[in-house]
Design an enzyme around this catalytic site. Structure first.
Site, PDB file in Angstrom:
ATOM      1  N   SER A 158       2.065  -3.436   0.537  1.00 30.02           N
ATOM      2  CA  SER A 158       1.380  -2.365   0.726  1.00 30.02           C
ATOM      3  C   SER A 158       1.096  -3.004   2.207  1.00 30.02           C
ATOM      4  O   SER A 158      -0.037  -2.167   2.816  1.00 30.02           O
ATOM      5  CB  SER A 158       0.277  -2.878  -0.350  1.00 30.02           C
ATOM      6  OG  SER A 158      -0.854  -3.706   0.101  1.00 30.02           O
ATOM      7  N   THR A 176      -4.671  -3.752   1.206  1.00 34.05           N
ATOM      8  CA  THR A 176      -4.735  -3.570   2.480  1.00 34.05           C
ATOM      9  C   THR A 176      -5.209  -4.864   2.465  1.00 34.05           C
ATOM     10  O   THR A 176      -5.606  -4.943   1.351  1.00 34.05           O
ATOM     11  CB  THR A 176      -6.235  -2.441   3.300  1.00 34.05           C
ATOM     12  OG1 THR A 176      -4.847  -1.714   2.966  1.00 34.05           O
ATOM     13  CG2 THR A 176      -5.839  -2.987   4.452  1.00 34.05           C
ATOM     14  N   THR A 196      -2.043  -2.347   7.368  1.00 39.16           N
ATOM     15  CA  THR A 196      -1.819  -1.733   6.131  1.00 39.16           C
ATOM     16  C   THR A 196      -0.174  -0.932   7.065  1.00 39.16           C
ATOM     17  O   THR A 196      -0.711  -0.936   7.420  1.00 39.16           O
ATOM     18  CB  THR A 196      -2.775  -1.068   5.373  1.00 39.16           C
ATOM     19  OG1 THR A 196      -2.128  -0.460   4.346  1.00 39.16           O
ATOM     20  CG2 THR A 196      -3.707   0.188   6.562  1.00 39.16           C
ATOM     21  N   ARG A 253      -0.242  10.463   8.819  1.00 39.70           N
ATOM     22  CA  ARG A 253      -1.757  10.333   8.513  1.00 39.70           C
ATOM     23  C   ARG A 253      -2.141   8.752   8.920  1.00 39.70           C
ATOM     24  O   ARG A 253      -1.265   7.765   9.270  1.00 39.70           O
ATOM     25  CB  ARG A 253      -1.310  10.449   7.510  1.00 39.70           C
ATOM     26  CG  ARG A 253      -3.100   9.876   6.069  1.00 39.70           C
ATOM     27  CD  ARG A 253      -2.829   8.443   6.033  1.00 39.70           C
ATOM     28  NE  ARG A 253      -4.177   8.102   4.673  1.00 39.70           N
ATOM     29  CZ  ARG A 253      -3.913   7.058   4.604  1.00 39.70           C
ATOM     30  NH1 ARG A 253      -3.403   6.179   4.981  1.00 39.70           N
ATOM     31  NH2 ARG A 253      -5.057   6.773   3.582  1.00 39.70           N
ATOM     32  N   VAL A 254      -3.432   9.231   9.363  1.00 40.56           N
ATOM     33  CA  VAL A 254      -3.553   7.043  10.274  1.00 40.56           C
ATOM     34  C   VAL A 254      -5.228   7.145   8.976  1.00 40.56           C
ATOM     35  O   VAL A 254      -6.114   7.934   8.420  1.00 40.56           O
ATOM     36  CB  VAL A 254      -4.549   7.464  10.811  1.00 40.56           C
ATOM     37  CG1 VAL A 254      -5.440   6.387  11.512  1.00 40.56           C
ATOM     38  CG2 VAL A 254      -3.356   7.427  11.979  1.00 40.56           C
ATOM     39  N   GLY A 255      -5.397   6.235   8.450  1.00 40.06           N
ATOM     40  CA  GLY A 255      -6.178   6.190   7.384  1.00 40.06           C
ATOM     41  C   GLY A 255      -7.836   4.891   7.707  1.00 40.06           C
ATOM     42  O   GLY A 255      -7.566   5.034   8.957  1.00 40.06           O
ATOM     43  N   ASP A 256      -7.894   4.213   7.036  1.00 43.82           N
ATOM     44  CA  ASP A 256      -9.416   4.159   7.525  1.00 43.82           C
ATOM     45  C   ASP A 256      -8.903   2.616   7.866  1.00 43.82           C
ATOM     46  O   ASP A 256      -9.745   1.795   8.684  1.00 43.82           O
ATOM     47  CB  ASP A 256     -10.230   3.635   6.061  1.00 43.82           C
ATOM     48  CG  ASP A 256      -9.433   2.560   5.391  1.00 43.82           C
ATOM     49  OD1 ASP A 256      -8.760   2.976   5.025  1.00 43.82           O
ATOM     50  OD2 ASP A 256     -10.213   1.450   4.989  1.00 43.82           O
ATOM     51  N   THR A 262     -11.097  -2.215   1.291  1.00 46.84           N
ATOM     52  CA  THR A 262     -10.149  -1.348   0.924  1.00 46.84           C
ATOM     53  C   THR A 262     -10.162  -0.516  -0.814  1.00 46.84           C
ATOM     54  O   THR A 262     -10.685  -0.053  -0.990  1.00 46.84           O
ATOM     55  CB  THR A 262      -8.934  -2.786  -0.190  1.00 46.84           C
ATOM     56  OG1 THR A 262      -7.011  -1.803  -0.093  1.00 46.84           O
ATOM     57  CG2 THR A 262      -9.605  -2.963  -0.987  1.00 46.84           C
ATOM     58  N   GLY A 263      -8.931   0.578  -0.322  1.00 44.59           N
ATOM     59  CA  GLY A 263      -9.033   1.462  -1.429  1.00 44.59           C
ATOM     60  C   GLY A 263      -8.210   2.803  -0.838  1.00 44.59           C
ATOM     61  O   GLY A 263      -7.369   2.799   0.096  1.00 44.59           O
ATOM     62  N   ASP A 264      -9.270   3.744  -0.841  1.00 46.65           N
ATOM     63  CA  ASP A 264      -8.924   5.166  -0.589  1.00 46.65           C
ATOM     64  C   ASP A 264      -9.535   5.714   1.040  1.00 46.65           C
ATOM     65  O   ASP A 264     -10.161   5.619   1.422  1.00 46.65           O
ATOM     66  CB  ASP A 264      -9.742   6.411  -2.094  1.00 46.65           C
ATOM     67  CG  ASP A 264      -8.621   6.031  -3.133  1.00 46.65           C
ATOM     68  OD1 ASP A 264      -7.081   5.521  -3.242  1.00 46.65           O
ATOM     69  OD2 ASP A 264      -9.424   6.455  -4.766  1.00 46.65           O
ATOM     70  N   GLY A 265      -8.231   4.890   1.470  1.00 46.60           N
ATOM     71  CA  GLY A 265      -9.106   5.022   2.319  1.00 46.60           C
ATOM     72  C   GLY A 265      -9.343   6.537   3.597  1.00 46.60           C
ATOM     73  O   GLY A 265     -10.171   7.201   4.497  1.00 46.60           O
TER      74      GLY A 265
END
Length: 353
Positions: A71, A208, A226, A236-239, A259-262
């Protein structure tokens, strides 16, 4: 049972905060293969000339090189075009300055490029091809981030009609098609609108590395690296690269990694919230739990993990949707230890209220 009583009962069952093992100190999301990053960062701090920022970079880059669980770094979490892009952020707890890259293409050393943003610009975040251009102009080599294993996974995913994916409210049906997709008309005044924009709770989560370092002098730093969500919509960009979401640190108070569902977590800036909870007098454990519960009240089905440490090295974590783990090593510890954090159950909490 009242909601207040339910919360009190749940807190009573919570694991206590972990006492500090002394400085220097390293803590990061996840155990298992991620402990290689913990050890590398901790051992780097045995040299007094190594800074907290150096240690975070060493730790995160260790995962970028060995991929930890796939990841982090090259060869993992391809998007719909089967390309891996990287997100990373690093933050100085003294100046509160951070540097980040998002959607970084064809560059392996994401955390190092993020540090260049911090140290050689007055900006916070660079993205996409122009972040790549910045990296190349500073001497970072271009690389192919796709591996043979990743390419095989992409072929299998497409043969399975691109399942799962992150598309909603489109035609053709994203549950049985690879597209190309066209958005359907939505009525924002309809009671059904909120349901229409709620993400599919069955979507696979991702992991992450988020790390906090405390130098022997007490100076703190934090960082995140990550390769994002597998099969994400390109761009797409996450947290991870978002200051206050993927990680955050204030050297006067403490730090946090998430970490998780960003896509959900970044709406709540959980690490900023957790550090502010420390500032208000909460222990690291309760600070983490409060940050997770704020998300659960709106999105109870997701997967989330938060680790929090104060400036003295006392630490705690919270999570939901999975059994979250974090790793730490500090003081004169001979080996990294891993803490397993049972998931909070906000759904049960609400039902009992």
């Amino acid at each position: 049972m009242t909601r207040t009583a339910a919360i009190a009962g749940l807190l009573a069952l919570s694991l206590p905060a972990q006492a500090s093992s002394g400085l220097p100190f390293i803590i990061n999301t996840w155990g298992g293969p991620f402990t290689a990053a913990t050890d590398a960062a901790y051992l780097s701090l045995q040299n007094p000339a190594t800074s907290a920022l150096d240690a975070v970079q060493v730790g995160c880059s260790t995962c970028e090189r060995n991929q930890c669980d796939g990841s982090v770094g090259f060869g993992g979490s391809p998007d719909e075009n089967c390309e891996t892009t990287l997100d990373a952020m690093i933050m100085d707890g003294t100046t509160m300055k951070s540097g980040a890259v998002a959607g970084l293409r064809r560059i392996k050393d994401a955390i190092a490029v993020a540090r260049y943003v911090l140290e050689y610009t007055t900006h916070t975040l660079l993205a996409g091809d122009l972040a790549t251009q910045f990296a190349v102009s500073n001497g970072f080599p271009l690389s192919n981030l796709t591996t043979a294993e990743q390419a095989a996974r992409c072929t299998a995913w497409r043969e399975d009609n691109c399942q799962p994916n992150y598309r909603i409210n489109v035609t053709p049906d994203p549950k049985s098609s690879c597209g190309p997709y066209t958005g359907t008309a939505l009525n924002s005044t309809s009671p059904a609108y909120k349901r229409a924009i709620t993400p599919d709770a069955s979507q696979t989560s991702h992991d992450t590395i988020s790390m906090i370092a405390i130098h022997a002098s007490g100076i703190m730093a934090a960082g995140t690296s990550t390769n994002g969500a597998t099969w994400k919509v390109p761009g797409r960009v996450g947290d991870g690269p978002i200051t206050g979401s993927g990680s955050y640190v204030d050297g006067d108070i403490g730090g946090c990694g998430a970490t998780g569902d960003g896509d959900i977590m970044m709406r709540f800036l959980p690490c900023y919230q957790a550090v502010e909870n420390l500032r208000q007098g909460m222990s690291p454990k309760l600070a983490a739990e409060d940050a997770v519960k704020r998300i659960l009240r709106k999105y109870p089905e997701g997967s989330y993990g938060i680790v929090v440490v104060d400036k003295y090295g006392e630490h705690g974590g919270a999570g939901s949707g999975w059994t979250f783990t974090y790793a730490f090593r500090g003081g004169s510890m001979n080996a990294t230890e891993v803490v397993s954090v049972p998931p909070l159950n906000e759904t049960r909490l609400v039902m009992q209220a």
